[in-house]
Design a protein around this motif. Structure first.
Motif, PDB file in Angstrom:
ATOM      1  N   GLY A 148       5.778   3.443   6.510  1.00 31.56           N
ATOM      2  CA  GLY A 148       4.510   3.853   5.923  1.00 31.56           C
ATOM      3  C   GLY A 148       3.418   4.184   6.925  1.00 31.56           C
ATOM      4  O   GLY A 148       2.415   4.810   6.556  1.00 31.56           O
ATOM      5  N   ALA A 175       2.403   1.603  -3.456  1.00 34.05           N
ATOM      6  CA  ALA A 175       1.395   1.926  -4.478  1.00 34.05           C
ATOM      7  C   ALA A 175       0.907   3.361  -4.382  1.00 34.05           C
ATOM      8  O   ALA A 175       0.548   3.978  -5.392  1.00 34.05           O
ATOM      9  CB  ALA A 175       0.214   0.961  -4.359  1.00 34.05           C
ATOM     10  N   THR A 176       0.901   3.914  -3.158  1.00 33.52           N
ATOM     11  CA  THR A 176       0.399   5.285  -2.957  1.00 33.52           C
ATOM     12  C   THR A 176       1.535   6.289  -2.781  1.00 33.52           C
ATOM     13  O   THR A 176       1.288   7.446  -2.433  1.00 33.52           O
ATOM     14  CB  THR A 176      -0.517   5.332  -1.720  1.00 33.52           C
ATOM     15  N   PHE A 177       2.770   5.825  -3.001  1.00 29.90           N
ATOM     16  CA  PHE A 177       3.951   6.685  -2.846  1.00 29.90           C
ATOM     17  C   PHE A 177       4.032   7.298  -1.436  1.00 29.90           C
ATOM     18  O   PHE A 177       4.503   8.415  -1.261  1.00 29.90           O
ATOM     19  CB  PHE A 177       3.955   7.798  -3.904  1.00 29.90           C
ATOM     20  N   PHE A 185       0.837  -1.206   0.000  1.00 30.74           N
ATOM     21  CA  PHE A 185       0.000   0.000   0.000  1.00 30.74           C
ATOM     22  C   PHE A 185       0.871   1.256   0.000  1.00 30.74           C
ATOM     23  O   PHE A 185       0.597   2.226  -0.726  1.00 30.74           O
ATOM     24  CB  PHE A 185      -0.900  -0.011   1.235  1.00 30.74           C
ATOM     25  N   THR A 186       1.935   1.236   0.774  1.00 30.38           N
ATOM     26  CA  THR A 186       2.854   2.387   0.829  1.00 30.38           C
ATOM     27  C   THR A 186       3.505   2.629  -0.526  1.00 30.38           C
ATOM     28  O   THR A 186       3.585   3.774  -0.997  1.00 30.38           O
ATOM     29  CB  THR A 186       3.938   2.158   1.896  1.00 30.38           C
ATOM     30  N   GLN A 207       1.792   8.463   0.497  1.00 34.23           N
ATOM     31  CA  GLN A 207       0.964   9.640   0.763  1.00 34.23           C
ATOM     32  C   GLN A 207      -0.019   9.406   1.910  1.00 34.23           C
ATOM     33  O   GLN A 207      -0.467  10.349   2.553  1.00 34.23           O
ATOM     34  CB  GLN A 207       0.176  10.029  -0.503  1.00 34.23           C
ATOM     35  N   TYR A 208      -0.356   8.150   2.169  1.00 36.94           N
ATOM     36  CA  TYR A 208      -1.354   7.824   3.183  1.00 36.94           C
ATOM     37  C   TYR A 208      -0.746   6.918   4.251  1.00 36.94           C
ATOM     38  O   TYR A 208       0.189   6.156   3.987  1.00 36.94           O
ATOM     39  CB  TYR A 208      -2.568   7.141   2.548  1.00 36.94           C
TER      40      TYR A 208
END
Length: 444
Positions: A210, A149-151, A146-147, A153-154
């Motif tokens: 992340g 894939a979202t660079f 997830f980290t 950001q979240y």
């Protein structure tokens, strides 16, 4: 479909538990750490964990394995802590509020006592370690993806409606299992499993970063520092950690870097000040009720908090510390028992590790003791800023240290007794031979 698969698999595990209670205990650990029933919406809310616990306890008694129950210092401290929590609940200032947390904690401690007693032997022992690493590692790998894939950001969060839902809690839990990944890698014989565990370790670091959690990042630094101090190949270890951490940190957005910089400016951070307010409230509540405290997490109640500090009660909520949670909830005696559990577990692991030169001690025992110490230190420091006292993961590690200590002692004593018995038999044999020889000589 998920419901049918989960219920079928759980039923098979419980059938196996009737013959092999430890199989049920592993199922209990799986449900506790991963809560798979939350992903099966049709059975969400069904007390499957209670059913599993009931079957495990019944099987433990009926199988006769309960006759092997042995008190040791760690088991005794866990039981003493459970007893003190019960006393705190009796004198709770708001029993209806603290009851849910008391019930949860007591069930957790029951599970931990069974782990300490039933994890006898290398197969059972390592099966429980694999369960912890697989359960937390799954979410860590998912968080790392997830980290990436979202660079970054979240924030990476844990599973909703669990102890690890909060990003801080989740990050510290992942940091706690990092040493166990190294232990399993040392034990694995298959080279692909070794490589897979290395990949999991790298993904876990990415997941920790992340989470955007400062407490988890500190826990990660503590792990790296503790591991580097004790490692023989220091520069190789340092290079490996940097090879993973530097690209990950560079990959993260500027918001992450700004948040981590505030670690050195904690006194000016509203989040940290809120934690200090919560710590002060729990300290004052424990001072006002030093013996039994006010009941688990009753400091969250604004009216109770206002009895000791009206101003801070407006902003303070969770205690944000395993130590202040226990202190406010069970008083100074409860905190003393809780800290004694940590200290004794660490010293027990240390004593096993120091025995590594003993040829009678299998290498896997001192290896686990070595890495378990790291896990406890990482969690003890990370837990100082989070409300994770009810998380099963670190308590399972303490239970495994208890089991390890008993295994090490039990396996060394029989060897000594066997040697003494053999010497006695040889002495009696020689004595009998001499007597027969003398009788034969007299007859001649």
């Amino acid at each position: 479909m998920r419901d049918a698969i989960l219920l079928s698999f759980t039923a098979l595990c419980l059938v196996a538990a009737l013959r092999h209670p430890f199989a049920g205990l592993l199922t209990w650990a799986w449900f506790t750490l991963m809560t798979p029933h939350q992903a099966a919406y049709g059975v969400y809310g069904v007390p499957l964990n209670v059913i599993i616990a009931g079957v495990v306890v019944a099987a433990y008694i009926v199988s006769g394995e309960i006759t092997k129950f042995r008190f040791d210092p760690i088991t005794s401290l866990i039981i003493a802590f459970a007893g003190w929590l019960t006393l705190s609940q009796i004198f709770s200032l708001a029993p209806e509020n603290s009851e849910i947390y008391y019930d949860r904690f007591i069930k957790t401690l029951l599970f931990i006592v069974l782990c300490a007693q039933m994890a006898a032997g290398k197969l059972r022992f390592n099966a429980m370690v694999w369960t912890i690493v697989a359960a937390i590692g799954f979410f860590a790998a998912k968080g790392a993806v997830f980290t990436l894939a979202t660079f970054g950001q979240y924030r990476v969060q844990g599973l909703p409606n669990t102890v690890l839902e909060d990003n801080n809690h989740f990050g510290i839990a992942v940091a706690t299992i990092l040493p166990l990944i190294f232990y399993l890698r040392a034990e694995a014989a298959n080279p692909w499993i070794k490589r897979g565990l290395v990949v999991l370790f790298c993904l876990a670091i990415i997941a920790i970063v992340g989470t955007h959690s400062r407490g988890a990042f500190i826990a990660l630094i503590v792990f790296g520092g503790f591991f580097w101090i004790r490692a023989r190949h220091k520069f190789a270890i340092l290079a490996g950690l940097m090879l993973v951490m530097i690209p990950t940190i560079t990959f993260m957005p500027g918001e992450w870097s700004q948040r981590m910089r505030t670690i050195g400016e904690a006194t000016q951070d509203d989040s940290f000040i809120g934690r200090v307010d919560a710590w002060v409230i729990n300290w004052k509540l424990a001072t006002a009720h030093p013996v039994t405290g006010v009941g688990l997490r009753n400091s969250y109640d604004k009216e109770i908090a206002q009895t000791v500090d009206i101003e801070r009660a407006e902003t303070a909520k969770a205690a944000h510390s395993i130590y202040f949670e226990v202190l406010g909830g069970s008083g100074f005696i409860g905190l003393f028992i809780y800290l004694s559990l940590f200290v004794y577990a660490f010293l027990s692991a240390w004593s096993v590790y120091l025995s590594k030169t003993n040829p009678k001690l299998a290498p896997w025992k001192w290896r686990f003791a070595y890495y378990a110490q790291m896990s406890l230190v990482v969690f003890a420091i990370g837990g100082a800023s989070t409300s994770m006292e009810m998380w099963d993961g670190y308590l399972i590690i303490i239970a495994l240290i208890s089991a390890l200590k008993k295994i090490a002692v039990a396996e060394q004593k029989p060897a000594g007794f066997a040697l003494a018995a053999a010497r006695a038999r040889n002495w009696r044999g020689r004595k009998r031979f001499e007597d027969l020889h003398e009788e034969s000589a007299e007859a001649r």
